[in-house]
Design an enzyme around this catalytic site. Sequence first.
Site, PDB file in Angstrom:
ATOM      1  N   GLY A   3       0.958  -1.014   0.255  1.00 54.79           N
ATOM      2  CA  GLY A   3      -0.092  -0.174  -0.005  1.00 54.79           C
ATOM      3  C   GLY A   3       0.963   1.317  -0.099  1.00 54.79           C
TER       4      GLY A   3
ATOM      5  N   THR B  80       1.636   3.707  -2.055  1.00 49.91           N
ATOM      6  CA  THR B  80       1.538   4.924  -2.960  1.00 49.91           C
ATOM      7  C   THR B  80       0.194   5.590  -1.909  1.00 49.91           C
ATOM      8  OG1 THR B  80      -0.003   3.643  -4.582  1.00 49.91           O
ATOM      9  CG2 THR B  80       2.415   4.216  -4.995  1.00 49.91           C
ATOM     10  N   GLY B  81      -0.376   4.936  -1.110  1.00 50.24           N
ATOM     11  CA  GLY B  81      -1.609   5.355  -0.157  1.00 50.24           C
ATOM     12  C   GLY B  81      -1.307   6.734   0.542  1.00 50.24           C
TER      13      GLY B  81
ATOM     14  N   LYS C  16     -11.425  -4.218  10.959  1.00 51.78           N
ATOM     15  CA  LYS C  16      -9.745  -4.301  11.465  1.00 51.78           C
ATOM     16  C   LYS C  16      -9.509  -5.240  12.776  1.00 51.78           C
ATOM     17  CE  LYS C  16      -8.423   0.199   9.469  1.00 51.78           C
ATOM     18  NZ  LYS C  16      -7.901   1.605   9.706  1.00 51.78           N
TER      19      LYS C  16
ATOM     20  N   ARG D  71      -7.080  -8.434  13.716  1.00 53.95           N
ATOM     21  CA  ARG D  71      -6.107  -8.549  14.680  1.00 53.95           C
ATOM     22  C   ARG D  71      -6.616  -9.990  15.211  1.00 53.95           C
ATOM     23  NH1 ARG D  71      -6.614  -3.547  19.124  1.00 53.95           N
ATOM     24  NH2 ARG D  71      -5.816  -1.814  17.499  1.00 53.95           N
TER      25      ARG D  71
END
Length: 308
Positions: A9, A11-12, A131, A135
């Site tokens: 990721g 270029t985020g 998310k 985890r």
Amino acid sequence: MTSKILVIGATGNIGKFIVEGSAKSGHATFAMVREASLSDPVKAKLVESFRDLGVTILYGSLTDKESLVKAIKLVDVVISAVGRPQILDQINIIEAIKELGNVKRFLPSEFGNDVDRTVAIEPTLSEFITKAQLRRAIEAAKIPYTYVVTGCFTGFFVSCLGQCHLRLRTPPRDKVSIYDTGNVKAIVNTEEDIVAYTMKAVDDPRTLNKILYIHPPKNIVSQNDMVGLWERKIGKTLEKTYVSEEELLKNIQETQPPMDFEVGLIHTVLVKGDLTSFTIDPSSGVEASELYPEVKYTSVDEFLNQFV
């Protein structure tokens, strides 16, 4: 020995800062990018800037197992900075890390709220639930991790004095909406400081299998604090419109995606106090500015100086 770091990721929004910070802090840095993304001139220029810093560019994606495994084999630490649509695709990273066995730390894409201790509502809640699911997958796989909980990005939250759905790049000089009482404390940090603390943590045994909370004291501020700092700098009192929680909840329902998420974030952070509604449990978390007092972070007060 400093770890070799892979950023997925790259270029985020936060990914580009992680790549730059990793390279500048002396880590051998690898950035995974999708070859198709180079058709975007902005991203192509960004990738060239990575090369100028000595970053190794690897072409691949989360859904291409061969390229993912090939990239992970090269490194000690994997940092994911993928956006919301790809959160669950990180399961592929977990599986590759477990299969290969060479990675000593995985930092999944979080860089926001503590998703296990949230008081958010929809549509914001769904992202935090996703998310949290990731985890649990990391812990079930028994791979080493650090979760980075940063609060809000200063450029996103302070530049607009808390009105993040307006996406203002400079603070307003005439009027501002204050949500609820305006006294609920939030936590904000610059991307550069977030990365500085993260780079300290990747090789630190004190952050292994822990949550790294980036809660520097000068950046724990309410919306009224932000507005007050700005008013003193420009020597002017802003016209204030107070938006009740009831009005804000109605606005969330009436706002179209993706802006409804950002209005929901205002409710979560500035009304419910999602970022400051708990104390850090030392058995599972550590605070970055206490661990690394040598990092000279940018305070909200200092950040606002650039706009005067």
